[in-house]
Design an enzyme around this catalytic site. Sequence first.
Site, mmCIF file in Angstrom:
data_model
loop_
_atom_site.group_PDB
_atom_site.id
_atom_site.type_symbol
_atom_site.label_atom_id
_atom_site.label_comp_id
_atom_site.label_asym_id
_atom_site.label_seq_id
_atom_site.Cartn_x
_atom_site.Cartn_y
_atom_site.Cartn_z
ATOM 1 N N CYS A 120 0.855 -1.187 0.000
ATOM 2 C CA CYS A 120 0.000 0.000 0.000
ATOM 3 C C CYS A 120 0.884 1.227 0.000
ATOM 4 O O CYS A 120 2.096 1.126 0.188
ATOM 5 C CB CYS A 120 -0.949 0.022 1.194
ATOM 6 S SG CYS A 120 -2.399 1.063 0.859
ATOM 7 N N CYS A 130 -4.103 5.908 0.173
ATOM 8 C CA CYS A 130 -3.553 4.633 -0.311
ATOM 9 C C CYS A 130 -3.202 4.679 -1.795
ATOM 10 O O CYS A 130 -2.707 3.690 -2.349
ATOM 11 C CB CYS A 130 -4.542 3.508 -0.033
ATOM 12 S SG CYS A 130 -4.959 3.366 1.724
ATOM 13 N N LYS A 195 -12.435 -5.106 1.852
ATOM 14 C CA LYS A 195 -11.879 -4.299 2.932
ATOM 15 C C LYS A 195 -12.795 -3.109 3.165
ATOM 16 O O LYS A 195 -13.009 -2.297 2.256
ATOM 17 C CB LYS A 195 -10.467 -3.828 2.571
ATOM 18 C CG LYS A 195 -9.853 -2.914 3.618
ATOM 19 C CD LYS A 195 -8.412 -2.576 3.322
ATOM 20 C CE LYS A 195 -7.860 -1.635 4.379
ATOM 21 N NZ LYS A 195 -6.465 -1.275 4.125
ATOM 22 N N ARG A 205 -3.418 2.936 12.586
ATOM 23 C CA ARG A 205 -2.985 4.186 11.934
ATOM 24 C C ARG A 205 -2.073 4.994 12.836
ATOM 25 O O ARG A 205 -1.194 5.708 12.361
ATOM 26 C CB ARG A 205 -4.198 4.993 11.486
ATOM 27 C CG ARG A 205 -4.901 4.315 10.318
ATOM 28 C CD ARG A 205 -6.087 5.103 9.809
ATOM 29 N NE ARG A 205 -6.854 4.291 8.858
ATOM 30 C CZ ARG A 205 -8.060 4.607 8.425
ATOM 31 N NH1 ARG A 205 -8.642 5.727 8.860
ATOM 32 N NH2 ARG A 205 -8.687 3.835 7.574
ATOM 33 N N ARG A 217 -11.275 7.410 3.789
ATOM 34 C CA ARG A 217 -11.029 6.414 2.747
ATOM 35 C C ARG A 217 -12.329 5.886 2.106
ATOM 36 O O ARG A 217 -12.333 4.839 1.495
ATOM 37 C CB ARG A 217 -10.235 5.231 3.340
ATOM 38 C CG ARG A 217 -8.910 5.608 3.979
ATOM 39 C CD ARG A 217 -7.936 4.442 3.906
ATOM 40 N NE ARG A 217 -6.849 4.496 4.882
ATOM 41 C CZ ARG A 217 -5.842 5.350 4.863
ATOM 42 N NH1 ARG A 217 -5.754 6.281 3.935
ATOM 43 N NH2 ARG A 217 -4.890 5.287 5.801
ATOM 44 N N GLU A 233 -16.665 -7.730 -5.193
ATOM 45 C CA GLU A 233 -15.244 -7.407 -4.986
ATOM 46 C C GLU A 233 -14.369 -8.667 -4.990
ATOM 47 O O GLU A 233 -13.329 -8.706 -5.639
ATOM 48 C CB GLU A 233 -15.052 -6.661 -3.647
ATOM 49 C CG GLU A 233 -15.364 -5.185 -3.709
ATOM 50 C CD GLU A 233 -14.235 -4.376 -4.352
ATOM 51 O OE1 GLU A 233 -13.240 -4.959 -4.799
ATOM 52 O OE2 GLU A 233 -14.390 -3.141 -4.413
ATOM 53 N N LYS A 248 -11.924 -7.985 5.795
ATOM 54 C CA LYS A 248 -11.339 -7.146 6.834
ATOM 55 C C LYS A 248 -12.261 -5.995 7.160
ATOM 56 O O LYS A 248 -12.721 -5.338 6.214
ATOM 57 C CB LYS A 248 -9.985 -6.622 6.315
ATOM 58 C CG LYS A 248 -9.273 -5.679 7.232
ATOM 59 C CD LYS A 248 -8.032 -5.164 6.559
ATOM 60 C CE LYS A 248 -7.372 -4.176 7.511
ATOM 61 N NZ LYS A 248 -6.422 -3.340 6.858
ATOM 62 N N SER A 274 -6.628 -4.058 14.329
ATOM 63 C CA SER A 274 -6.075 -3.423 15.517
ATOM 64 C C SER A 274 -7.133 -3.015 16.542
ATOM 65 O O SER A 274 -6.946 -3.204 17.743
ATOM 66 C CB SER A 274 -5.234 -2.218 15.106
ATOM 67 O OG SER A 274 -6.010 -1.307 14.343
ATOM 68 N N TYR A 313 -3.208 -9.790 15.864
ATOM 69 C CA TYR A 313 -2.187 -9.352 16.817
ATOM 70 C C TYR A 313 -2.131 -10.297 18.017
ATOM 71 O O TYR A 313 -1.247 -10.207 18.840
ATOM 72 C CB TYR A 313 -2.473 -7.899 17.233
ATOM 73 C CG TYR A 313 -2.506 -6.994 16.022
ATOM 74 C CD1 TYR A 313 -1.324 -6.558 15.431
ATOM 75 C CD2 TYR A 313 -3.709 -6.646 15.401
ATOM 76 C CE1 TYR A 313 -1.330 -5.787 14.282
ATOM 77 C CE2 TYR A 313 -3.737 -5.873 14.251
ATOM 78 C CZ TYR A 313 -2.543 -5.453 13.694
ATOM 79 O OH TYR A 313 -2.560 -4.702 12.536
HETATM 80 C C1 PBG Z 1 -3.075 0.079 4.968
HETATM 81 C C2 PBG Z 1 -3.607 -0.867 5.984
HETATM 82 C C3 PBG Z 1 -4.459 -0.595 7.053
HETATM 83 C C4 PBG Z 1 -4.590 -1.773 7.761
HETATM 84 C C5 PBG Z 1 -3.856 -2.737 7.088
HETATM 85 N N1 PBG Z 1 -3.271 -2.157 5.991
HETATM 86 C C6 PBG Z 1 -5.082 0.671 7.498
HETATM 87 C C7 PBG Z 1 -6.012 1.389 6.632
HETATM 88 O O1 PBG Z 1 -6.496 0.889 5.607
HETATM 89 O O2 PBG Z 1 -6.281 2.551 6.978
HETATM 90 C C8 PBG Z 1 -5.374 -1.950 9.037
HETATM 91 C C9 PBG Z 1 -4.870 -2.995 9.943
HETATM 92 C C10 PBG Z 1 -5.380 -2.917 11.339
HETATM 93 O O3 PBG Z 1 -6.174 -2.037 11.728
HETATM 94 O O4 PBG Z 1 -4.956 -3.784 12.106
HETATM 95 N N2 PBG Z 1 -3.833 0.213 3.835
HETATM 96 ZN ZN ZN Z 2 -3.309 2.052 2.582
#
Ligand code: PBG
Ligand code: ZN
Length: 328
Positions: A120, A130, A195, A205, A217, A233, A248, A274, A313
Amino acid sequence: MLFPDYRPRRLRQNEAFRRMVRETVLLTDHLILPLFAINGKDVKNPIPSMPGHYQLSVDNLVKSAEEARRLGIPAIMLFGIPDKKDSLGTRAYAKDGIVQKATAELKNKIPELMVITDVCLCQYTDHGHCGVVEGQIIDNDASLDLLAETALSHAKAGADMVAPSDMMDGRVAEIRGILDENNFSNIPIMSYAAKYCSAYYGPFRQAAHSAPQFGDRRTYQMDPANAVEAIREVTMDAEEGADIIMVKPALPYLDIIYRVRQEIDLPIAAYNVSGEYAMIKAAAEKGWIDGTKVMMESLISIRRAGADMILTYFAADAAKELGRAVGY
Ligand code: PBG
Ligand code: ZN
């Protein structure tokens, strides 16, 4: 079958019976540990909202990866935090970028551990989006080249699999194309296919310094209200050449994992993100829930919904727990 002829409790009366009729298993084989790489030496910056996780310089990253390998975790997902950001995210596809350096070192030190790299631009762009920005617009087609270059540079550094997370249309085909042209036809693509535009990414972030500097986003990540669109998708990404399809976040989107499982015959990954991790950790710290039990219940529920593998995690904690071989 009706009570009293049938009594569901008969097969719940002891752990041996419960094990025999258990429908879903969680194994360490299913876990993927996300790790954050940063420049420097002997750096181990705690991430406040993700207890137990750190921004790691390559030397310490190798130690965490070694611990994961020792616990039996088959793969890590690598994220980079660069020193410099610019409008085109050039450090994302630099030969000496942080992910490229970390990948090479990991493959040198622990070759049997699979290194998956997040592809990314958001950690690398000064605007935090992104893709490439034109005015206030994220330019889809102008981003594809840079994402493909990023994936190729990861493959050249030794990545075992690349995982585009940008949600630009058409990037899987673009990445498949550039990998094949450069003799990397054996490198699989794990596509962040469904996603969602989720507030559950908040702690990440902070950890990765990747928050968008203007707007959000929503023009590229999916609307949390949509489920049918997720099938579109993932079907697109499968047709473009994705080898593994990701959903996700995980827990608030178990229905999506389930639906995708019914529709798609590729392996499914779920990203237990996260914010999902932070909530459980925080409530456990307060003594409001049993953190270990809630962790194991969450992970088994993601498997039950239909995920083959889980990015989490909790990977190391869960692997330790599974080593004890009780419960799930
Ligand atoms: C980057 C990305 C993100 C995550 C994984 N790759 C953040 C986003 O899309 O803003 C999130 C992972 C997480 O929250 O654990 N594109
Ligand atoms: Zn990204």
